[in-house]
Design a protein around this motif. Sequence first.
Motif, PDB file in Angstrom:
ATOM      1  N   MET A  22       0.847  -1.193   0.000  1.00 38.72           N
ATOM      2  CA  MET A  22       0.000   0.000   0.000  1.00 38.72           C
ATOM      3  C   MET A  22       0.889   1.251   0.000  1.00 38.72           C
ATOM      4  N   THR A  23       0.612   2.169  -0.945  1.00 37.88           N
ATOM      5  CA  THR A  23       1.426   3.369  -1.088  1.00 37.88           C
ATOM      6  C   THR A  23       0.551   4.617  -1.007  1.00 37.88           C
ATOM      7  N   LEU A  24       1.219   5.783  -0.939  1.00 41.88           N
ATOM      8  CA  LEU A  24       0.500   7.047  -0.889  1.00 41.88           C
ATOM      9  C   LEU A  24      -0.367   7.255  -2.121  1.00 41.88           C
ATOM     10  N   SER A  25       0.132   6.843  -3.270  1.00 42.23           N
ATOM     11  CA  SER A  25      -0.607   7.071  -4.514  1.00 42.23           C
ATOM     12  C   SER A  25      -1.933   6.316  -4.531  1.00 42.23           C
ATOM     13  N   GLU A  26      -1.985   5.163  -3.865  1.00 37.40           N
ATOM     14  CA  GLU A  26      -3.203   4.355  -3.874  1.00 37.40           C
ATOM     15  C   GLU A  26      -4.333   4.998  -3.075  1.00 37.40           C
ATOM     16  N   ILE A  27      -3.994   5.865  -2.124  1.00 36.24           N
ATOM     17  CA  ILE A  27      -5.037   6.554  -1.366  1.00 36.24           C
ATOM     18  C   ILE A  27      -5.062   8.049  -1.698  1.00 36.24           C
TER      19      ILE A  27
ATOM     20  N   ALA B 286      -3.307  21.203  -1.316  1.00 33.39           N
ATOM     21  CA  ALA B 286      -3.483  19.773  -1.567  1.00 33.39           C
ATOM     22  C   ALA B 286      -4.809  19.488  -2.268  1.00 33.39           C
ATOM     23  N   MET B 287      -5.861  20.186  -1.863  1.00 38.27           N
ATOM     24  CA  MET B 287      -7.164  19.979  -2.492  1.00 38.27           C
ATOM     25  C   MET B 287      -7.163  20.488  -3.934  1.00 38.27           C
ATOM     26  N   LEU B 288      -6.482  21.610  -4.191  1.00 38.09           N
ATOM     27  CA  LEU B 288      -6.374  22.127  -5.551  1.00 38.09           C
ATOM     28  C   LEU B 288      -5.628  21.148  -6.452  1.00 38.09           C
ATOM     29  N   LEU B 289      -4.687  20.403  -5.870  1.00 43.69           N
ATOM     30  CA  LEU B 289      -3.911  19.422  -6.628  1.00 43.69           C
ATOM     31  C   LEU B 289      -4.658  18.096  -6.800  1.00 43.69           C
ATOM     32  N   GLY B 290      -5.845  17.992  -6.197  1.00 47.48           N
ATOM     33  CA  GLY B 290      -6.675  16.806  -6.386  1.00 47.48           C
ATOM     34  C   GLY B 290      -6.456  15.686  -5.384  1.00 47.48           C
ATOM     35  N   TYR B 291      -5.760  15.949  -4.304  1.00 44.75           N
ATOM     36  CA  TYR B 291      -5.525  14.910  -3.300  1.00 44.75           C
ATOM     37  C   TYR B 291      -6.751  14.698  -2.414  1.00 44.75           C
ATOM     38  N   GLU B 292      -6.911  13.473  -1.924  1.00 46.70           N
ATOM     39  CA  GLU B 292      -8.022  13.127  -1.029  1.00 46.70           C
ATOM     40  C   GLU B 292      -7.573  12.999   0.421  1.00 46.70           C
ATOM     41  N   HIS B 293      -6.262  12.849   0.635  1.00 46.25           N
ATOM     42  CA  HIS B 293      -5.707  12.738   1.981  1.00 46.25           C
ATOM     43  C   HIS B 293      -4.408  13.534   2.055  1.00 46.25           C
ATOM     44  N   ALA B 294      -4.026  13.865   3.280  1.00 43.29           N
ATOM     45  CA  ALA B 294      -2.743  14.539   3.492  1.00 43.29           C
ATOM     46  C   ALA B 294      -2.154  14.088   4.820  1.00 43.29           C
ATOM     47  N   ILE B 295      -0.895  13.678   4.782  1.00 48.54           N
ATOM     48  CA  ILE B 295      -0.166  13.358   6.008  1.00 48.54           C
ATOM     49  C   ILE B 295       0.593  14.607   6.452  1.00 48.54           C
ATOM     50  N   THR B 296       0.463  14.962   7.710  1.00 48.55           N
ATOM     51  CA  THR B 296       1.226  16.090   8.257  1.00 48.55           C
ATOM     52  C   THR B 296       2.218  15.567   9.294  1.00 48.55           C
ATOM     53  N   LEU B 297       3.407  16.144   9.287  1.00 46.27           N
ATOM     54  CA  LEU B 297       4.373  15.850  10.336  1.00 46.27           C
ATOM     55  C   LEU B 297       5.229  17.082  10.572  1.00 46.27           C
TER      56      LEU B 297
ATOM     57  N   LEU C 110      -2.912  11.795   9.554  1.00 46.44           N
ATOM     58  CA  LEU C 110      -3.366  11.642   8.181  1.00 46.44           C
ATOM     59  C   LEU C 110      -4.803  12.155   8.128  1.00 46.44           C
ATOM     60  N   TYR C 111      -4.995  13.261   7.395  1.00 50.93           N
ATOM     61  CA  TYR C 111      -6.307  13.904   7.316  1.00 50.93           C
ATOM     62  C   TYR C 111      -7.069  13.463   6.072  1.00 50.93           C
ATOM     63  N   PRO C 112      -8.350  13.181   6.189  1.00 52.29           N
ATOM     64  CA  PRO C 112      -9.194  13.116   4.996  1.00 52.29           C
ATOM     65  C   PRO C 112      -9.524  14.553   4.596  1.00 52.29           C
ATOM     66  N   LEU C 113      -9.342  14.914   3.361  1.00 52.42           N
ATOM     67  CA  LEU C 113      -9.486  16.312   2.952  1.00 52.42           C
ATOM     68  C   LEU C 113     -10.923  16.708   2.626  1.00 52.42           C
ATOM     69  N   GLN C 114     -11.776  15.738   2.322  1.00 51.32           N
ATOM     70  CA  GLN C 114     -13.142  16.068   1.941  1.00 51.32           C
ATOM     71  C   GLN C 114     -13.875  16.878   3.024  1.00 51.32           C
ATOM     72  N   PRO C 115     -13.810  16.505   4.313  1.00 50.58           N
ATOM     73  CA  PRO C 115     -14.517  17.297   5.333  1.00 50.58           C
ATOM     74  C   PRO C 115     -13.996  18.726   5.434  1.00 50.58           C
ATOM     75  N   LEU C 116     -12.726  18.945   5.064  1.00 47.87           N
ATOM     76  CA  LEU C 116     -12.136  20.274   5.179  1.00 47.87           C
ATOM     77  C   LEU C 116     -12.636  21.240   4.099  1.00 47.87           C
ATOM     78  N   ARG C 117     -13.220  20.716   3.033  1.00 47.48           N
ATOM     79  CA  ARG C 117     -13.676  21.569   1.942  1.00 47.48           C
ATOM     80  C   ARG C 117     -14.761  22.540   2.393  1.00 47.48           C
ATOM     81  N   SER C 118     -15.607  22.101   3.314  1.00 48.10           N
ATOM     82  CA  SER C 118     -16.712  22.955   3.768  1.00 48.10           C
ATOM     83  C   SER C 118     -16.572  23.371   5.235  1.00 48.10           C
ATOM     84  N   MET C 119     -15.420  23.101   5.805  1.00 44.45           N
ATOM     85  CA  MET C 119     -15.211  23.393   7.226  1.00 44.45           C
ATOM     86  C   MET C 119     -14.607  24.779   7.401  1.00 44.45           C
ATOM     87  N   LYS C 120     -15.173  25.574   8.295  1.00 39.77           N
ATOM     88  CA  LYS C 120     -14.648  26.900   8.603  1.00 39.77           C
ATOM     89  C   LYS C 120     -13.749  26.817   9.828  1.00 39.77           C
ATOM     90  N   LEU C 121     -12.474  27.105   9.623  1.00 45.09           N
ATOM     91  CA  LEU C 121     -11.508  27.128  10.716  1.00 45.09           C
ATOM     92  C   LEU C 121     -11.128  28.584  10.982  1.00 45.09           C
TER      93      LEU C 121
END
Length: 393
Positions: free
Chosen positions: A1-6, A81-92, A161-172
């Motif tokens: 399992m790799t980053l590209s697969e998710i 990340a969302m503009l680039l089309g990613y669905e997840h992002a790992i932060t460290l 590791l964040y799912p990015l979909q919820p962040l699209r409509s979330m106000k922070l």
Amino acid sequence: MTLSEIKCCIIIPSYNNQNTLRRVIDSVLPYADGQTVIVVNDGSTDDTKYILSSYGVKLRVLNNFRNFGKGYSLRRAFQEAMLLGYEHAITLDSDGQHLASDIPAFIEAAHSNPGALIMGSRNMAQEGVPGKSSFGNKFSNFWFKFETGITLPDTQTGFRLYPLQPLRSMKLFTRKFETEIEVIVKMAWRDVPIIPINIQVIYDKSERVTHFRPFRDFTRISILNTWLVILTLLYYLPKRLILQVRQKGFWNLIKQEAIKPGESNLDKARSIGFGFFMGILPVWGFQLLIGIPLSIFFRMNKVLFLTAAHISIPPFIPFIIFASYKFGGLFYEKGVEISAFDNLTLESIHLNFVQYMLGGTMLAIAAGIAGFLGSLLLLAIFRPAGSKALEAN
């Protein structure tokens, strides 16, 4: 399992971490699997810009023209990340405490739990962990549980590791360290599953640079938690309870909590007694604001507490006020006599405020004791095996 697969990228926010930044990036790149590594330079004044320029196209660098804060950097990177089309992002973090070798564990957890937020869980008891970090984590864990009902071992970790979909409509609204708390609370409120996984952590005092300012940042976090607690009490906690009632039915929910294993009859009885006490205590408008945090702190059954606390629902309030006044007359009587229920008015209560407050407090104590003893007796009759020792067997 790799980053590209998710469809996952990697995000590294950084501010004046020149001692560790290159090592962190070099350790991450082999796991990138051709996916974008976004580094946010948050207005660094050291050699960060020079270090990042040496990687060329291997990195996608976002430069803040001044130091805005970690939260601002994360929010900017999420948008990228969302503009680039990613669905997840790992932060460290870039301070060297996280190990890139844990990235496969995040990928595997995300694959097994689609749409979940994966939280790295550090061993805060290991040697070298700063005392203030351990305390801050316990403090944060407590308020996160209060605000969401979810128990997590590490709510302050930056390795996620964040799912990015919820962040699209979330106000922070925050932009410093407290953003990492705001985002996980709001994800929990949106019913995003949160999965903790064990990770390694290194605290090297000779290299690690922390930009956490104890007084200022702890104040910011406290202000955020105050606001989140208010939202919890006014909306999200009632929403959770209403959802439980709809799913299970009111009486079925109460019955389930009364017979739920893992709690002794004593624990259940003190939850009910405390509910009666807070329901009658003359602090109208603040009973739940005071009672709910205390019930969580003392590990009470929140459903039983809230049910008992609703002894003060509107039809009973006039009777409670009148009984409080009369009860107070046993100990203090210097105001205008209220001889009957029909001449109970706000003006008469005002004139007899001390008597009412004293009586209400004493009545709350008496009701709490009576509720505790009565429920303990009933539980002993209908739930005779209700001790933790017996349930464990």
